[in-house]
Design an enzyme around this catalytic site. Structure first.
Site, PDB file in Angstrom:
ATOM      1  N   GLU A 274       0.676  -1.221  -0.302  1.00 54.15           N
ATOM      2  CA  GLU A 274       0.256  -0.264  -0.190  1.00 54.15           C
ATOM      3  C   GLU A 274       0.540   1.536  -0.058  1.00 54.15           C
ATOM      4  OE1 GLU A 274      -3.162   0.317  -0.457  1.00 54.15           O
ATOM      5  OE2 GLU A 274      -3.726  -1.788  -0.859  1.00 54.15           O
TER       6      GLU A 274
ATOM      7  N   TYR B  77      -6.664   6.638   3.955  1.00 52.11           N
ATOM      8  CA  TYR B  77      -6.769   5.633   2.750  1.00 52.11           C
ATOM      9  C   TYR B  77      -6.225   4.312   3.005  1.00 52.11           C
ATOM     10  CZ  TYR B  77      -5.450   2.635  -0.750  1.00 52.11           C
ATOM     11  OH  TYR B  77      -5.208   1.566  -1.903  1.00 52.11           O
TER      12      TYR B  77
ATOM     13  N   ASP C  42      -9.782   5.857  -3.090  1.00 54.26           N
ATOM     14  CA  ASP C  42      -8.546   5.158  -3.711  1.00 54.26           C
ATOM     15  C   ASP C  42      -9.340   6.099  -5.760  1.00 54.26           C
ATOM     16  OD1 ASP C  42      -9.177   3.441  -5.297  1.00 54.26           O
ATOM     17  OD2 ASP C  42      -7.558   3.344  -5.977  1.00 54.26           O
TER      18      ASP C  42
END
Length: 311
Positions: free
Chosen positions: A37, A120, A138
């Site tokens: 990520e 996020y 996203d």
């Protein structure tokens, strides 16, 4: 439920078309997902894959990374761009060791407290690593929502409250279904519902897409492209390339001047990186500004011997 058909359609499509990515495999650890990520922020999968594999081989646990100097994280980051992410990931690893027994925390709120983890990233790790029902939003997901639901060519330039509300409304109530929805909507945006050349004829949502039904209208604003050549960011990247390949501190004169000072013999790797740096033909003020920025951001440090990655 209002969106059951949408969820089922994307579930089926994802099962047949999803890419086989190592951070999606059952054996991938939460730490592996967390590293992915961080790396995937503003960086394509093709560039991330080899670097992610190298990182997980070298640092399979947060404690392994935390035990290294932060400069090693920056060095290993290579050319992924935005190297501050490497410093933040290193700091997050240290926080995991100090506050969580070396294990990635499994809730959104705990993840959000880690250095470098925003809304996020916390939601994505909680969802993909721990199966939590979290709203992951996203750019790819926002674009799918904009076209399929709102009939817009593109999402807003920055995430709005209305987009967040829509994302929360679209999230299935079941945790497992929510995880699949996050992954499938993201994958659809990455592979089919792309920003510049969407492959609408391959899209499983073609028959229900509001944007297609409305005649595929043009964007309601003109997207701004990111410049690169000649920018401070390009010069910073070239400076970082020199520091990454150097085993010793680099004299500032090497970085700021195209000539090699007397008595200095750089290695072939450093000499090659310097050649690329000075091939940009940046003036002295831009080079100094870029170097000062690296020092201010703690991506580099300077001592009596020269400039190097953080110790």
């Amino acid at each position: 439920m209002k969106y059951d058909v949408l969820h089922e359609t994307l579930d089926t499509w994802f099962a047949n078309h999803a890419r086989d990515l190592p951070w999606r495999r059952p054996e991938c650890t939460p730490w592996g997902i967390m590293v992915s990520e961080f790396m995937l922020q503003q960086t394509p999968v093709a560039r991330v894959l080899p670097r992610w594999q190298e990182w997980l081989q070298r640092w399979p646990r947060p404690a392994d990374l935390a035990a290294e100097p932060s400069g090693e994280a920056v060095r290993a980051w290579g050319r992924l761009g935005y190297p501050r992410r490497a410093l933040r990931l290193h700091a997050a690893a240290a926080a995991i060791v100090a506050g969580h027994g070396g294990e990635v925390p499994d809730t959104y709120d705990e993840l959000l407290q880690l250095p470098g983890v925003g809304n996020y990233t916390a939601a994505a790790i909680a969802s993909f690593a721990f199966g939590r029902r979290e709203t992951v939003v996203d750019t790819n997901i926002r674009r799918v929502q904009a076209r399929a639901i709102r009939g817009r060519a593109l999402p807003e330039p920055a995430l709005t409250a209305a987009e967040s509300r829509l994302a929360a409304e679209l999230l299935p109530s079941d945790a497992g279904a929510a995880v699949r929805w996050n992954a499938s909507a993201m994958e659809l945006g990455a592979l089919v519902c792309t920003a510049k050349s969407p492959k609408c004829e391959q899209c499983p949502l073609l028959q229900t897409c509001h944007w297609v039904a409305d005649g595929r209208p043009e964007p309601h604003y003109a997207p701004k492209g990111q410049s690169w050549h000649g920018t401070d960011r390009q010069v910073r990247g070239a400076l970082m390339a020199v520091l990454r390949v150097s085993e010793a501190p680099v004299p500032p004169g090497l970085l700021l001047e195209p000539s090699v000072p007397d008595g200095v013999q750089p290695s072939a790797q450093v000499e090659n990186a310097l050649r690329k740096l000075h091939g940009l033909r940046a003036d002295a003020s831009q080079l100094e500004r870029a170097l000062s920025g690296l020092l201010d951001d703690r991506l580099a440090e300077q001592n009596d011997d020269g400039v190097q990655l953080p110790a």
